[in-house]
Design a protein around this motif. Structure first.
Motif, PDB file in Angstrom:
ATOM      1  N   LYS A  93      -5.347   4.431   5.990  1.00 32.83           N
ATOM      2  CA  LYS A  93      -6.094   3.198   5.738  1.00 32.83           C
ATOM      3  C   LYS A  93      -7.203   3.423   4.715  1.00 32.83           C
ATOM      4  O   LYS A  93      -7.461   2.564   3.874  1.00 32.83           O
ATOM      5  N   GLU A  96      -5.624   3.567   1.343  1.00 27.91           N
ATOM      6  CA  GLU A  96      -5.225   2.216   0.946  1.00 27.91           C
ATOM      7  C   GLU A  96      -6.433   1.415   0.446  1.00 27.91           C
ATOM      8  O   GLU A  96      -6.318   0.625  -0.500  1.00 27.91           O
ATOM      9  N   GLY A  97      -7.600   1.624   1.085  1.00 25.44           N
ATOM     10  CA  GLY A  97      -8.805   0.931   0.638  1.00 25.44           C
ATOM     11  C   GLY A  97      -9.209   1.348  -0.768  1.00 25.44           C
ATOM     12  O   GLY A  97      -9.578   0.504  -1.600  1.00 25.44           O
ATOM     13  N   GLU A  99      -7.154   2.536  -2.983  1.00 27.95           N
ATOM     14  CA  GLU A  99      -6.108   1.997  -3.862  1.00 27.95           C
ATOM     15  C   GLU A  99      -6.377   0.532  -4.183  1.00 27.95           C
ATOM     16  O   GLU A  99      -6.218   0.094  -5.333  1.00 27.95           O
ATOM     17  N   ASP A 100      -6.802  -0.242  -3.178  1.00 29.35           N
ATOM     18  CA  ASP A 100      -7.119  -1.657  -3.404  1.00 29.35           C
ATOM     19  C   ASP A 100      -8.257  -1.810  -4.410  1.00 29.35           C
ATOM     20  O   ASP A 100      -8.218  -2.689  -5.284  1.00 29.35           O
ATOM     21  N   ASP A 101      -9.290  -0.964  -4.283  1.00 33.04           N
ATOM     22  CA  ASP A 101     -10.422  -1.036  -5.216  1.00 33.04           C
ATOM     23  C   ASP A 101      -9.968  -0.733  -6.646  1.00 33.04           C
ATOM     24  O   ASP A 101     -10.382  -1.409  -7.604  1.00 33.04           O
ATOM     25  N   ALA A 103      -6.954  -1.104  -7.826  1.00 32.14           N
ATOM     26  CA  ALA A 103      -6.089  -2.193  -8.283  1.00 32.14           C
ATOM     27  C   ALA A 103      -6.918  -3.389  -8.756  1.00 32.14           C
ATOM     28  O   ALA A 103      -6.562  -4.063  -9.733  1.00 32.14           O
ATOM     29  N   LYS A 104      -8.026  -3.660  -8.065  1.00 30.76           N
ATOM     30  CA  LYS A 104      -8.908  -4.757  -8.487  1.00 30.76           C
ATOM     31  C   LYS A 104      -9.498  -4.470  -9.872  1.00 30.76           C
ATOM     32  O   LYS A 104      -9.564  -5.350 -10.728  1.00 30.76           O
ATOM     33  N   CYS A 130      -4.373   4.356  -9.688  1.00 34.55           N
ATOM     34  CA  CYS A 130      -3.626   3.488  -8.764  1.00 34.55           C
ATOM     35  C   CYS A 130      -2.326   4.149  -8.331  1.00 34.55           C
ATOM     36  O   CYS A 130      -1.972   4.149  -7.139  1.00 34.55           O
ATOM     37  N   GLU A 134      -1.495   5.339  -4.543  1.00 30.70           N
ATOM     38  CA  GLU A 134      -0.352   4.683  -3.903  1.00 30.70           C
ATOM     39  C   GLU A 134       0.614   5.718  -3.341  1.00 30.70           C
ATOM     40  O   GLU A 134       1.107   5.591  -2.211  1.00 30.70           O
ATOM     41  N   ARG A 189       0.338 -13.666   1.173  1.00 31.98           N
ATOM     42  CA  ARG A 189       0.228 -12.272   0.792  1.00 31.98           C
ATOM     43  C   ARG A 189       1.581 -11.589   0.885  1.00 31.98           C
ATOM     44  O   ARG A 189       2.587 -12.186   1.271  1.00 31.98           O
TER      45      ARG A 189
END
Length: 326
Positions: A93, A96-97, A99-101, A103-104, A130, A134, A189
């Motif tokens: 998790k 993943e957090g 990775e999300d940052d 990606a933004k 990224c 991932e 989503r």
């Protein structure tokens, strides 16, 4: 003495062909170069060997159960093993957090295009970041799911997180928290958190031991509805735990519609309303409390085919064997 596994072949039934393929698919190097933070310079590093990773996960969990088996400490093995599996989950998790940052940031850069060389280098580095994160997240989820499967085999129940969703690789079924499911539907989503397919609703009392009749009925439904999504009332014991174990063993996506405690005594009945609003195609009710009676009534009112199991109709409880392995 616990056997030390040296290869996939030595591990026999513990690691099958599907597990091998899942590890091979998860531990993929998308690029020779890797970058894990915005501050790192891209460097040439490799992913761990998938065979060694599978062996390590198997040995870690299996050894814990073997050491405690047939001793006064045996009952605590499951708690320790759950903690091991949850550690993989929490690290996944966190990745993943990150990775999300990344990606933004990548999305913002693409939107604000700049023809300069500095921009081009930063864009390339962000894409690599990224991609690296991932891949690491997928590998960590793979190990978590493998550890969770060992946990299920040893304890007879699936690994479930305390809260939130567990989006899985091919090793096990995904478990989607009800709040994530609702948010995914509202925001359209990704499929990971918004599994599509006919919903089969399930609820039952917290005291239930006869899993075979429930497995048989769920198997019958899945043969008729192969793409079914199982939605339960999210309890971690009793009939709901049996349903979760079935979903894990059959690779069926599970949505746990948890209680929203802020509604107080009405919470369980409002949860029944939420489940009914998804228009399930079939429903299973195991006798329990007034909550289950309310659920059955709402399913009948909506015209949903209903399967009812009564406590008195369960097979006699069998004594637990002293050891799961010969």
């Amino acid at each position: 003495m616990t056997k030390s596994f040296r290869s996939f072949d030595d591990m026999g039934r513990a690691i099958n062909d599907d597990t091998r393929q899942t590890y091979d698919g998860a531990f993929v190097e998308g690029s020779e170069m890797a970058k894990l933070t915005v501050f790192d310079t891209p460097e040439k590093t490799e992913m761990p060997d998938p065979e060694m990773a599978a062996n390590a996960v198997q040995q870690m969990l299996a050894t814990m159960f073997d050491v405690f088996r047939d001793t006064r400490m045996e009952e605590f093995a499951a708690d320790l093993a759950w903690g091991f599996v949850n550690s993989f989950h929490m690290v996944a998790k966190r990745i993943e957090g990150r990775e999300d940052d990344a990606a933004k940031k990548l999305k913002e850069m693409v939107t604000a295009f700049d023809p300069s060389e500095i921009y081009a280098v930063e864009l390339e580095d962000t894409q690599l970041l990224c991609q690296t994160l991932e891949g690491c997240a997928e590998a960590m989820r793979c190990m978590r799911d493998h550890a969770g499967e060992v946990f299920r085999v040893e304890t007879g129940r699936p690994f479930n997180t305390v809260r939130g969703s567990r989006v899985s690789s091919k090793l096990t079924a995904s478990v989607i928290d009800g709040k994530d499911y609702l948010a995914a539907r509202a925001a359209k989503r990704r499929e990971d958190h918004n599994p599509t397919g006919p919903i089969v609703a399930f609820t039952g009392g917290q005291v239930w031991h006869d899993h075979e009749q429930l497995f048989d009925r769920l198997d019958q439904i899945k043969r008729r509805i192969p793409s079914m999504v199982l939605m339960t009332t999210g309890m971690n014991k009793g009939a709901d735990a049996v349903a979760a174990a079935w979903a894990s063993s059959r690779g069926t996506k599970l949505v746990r519609m948890m209680l929203e405690t802020r509604y107080g005594p009405k919470a369980a009945f409002l949860r029944n309303d939420r489940i009914a609003s998804f228009r399930p195609v079939e429903a299973i009710v195991c006798e329990g409390s007034g909550v289950q009676s309310d659920f059955a009534r709402k399913m009948r009112t909506a015209g949903v085919p209903l399967h009812v199991f009564r406590i008195a109709d369960q097979a006699p409880m069998q004594p637990a064997p002293s050891s799961r392995r010969a």
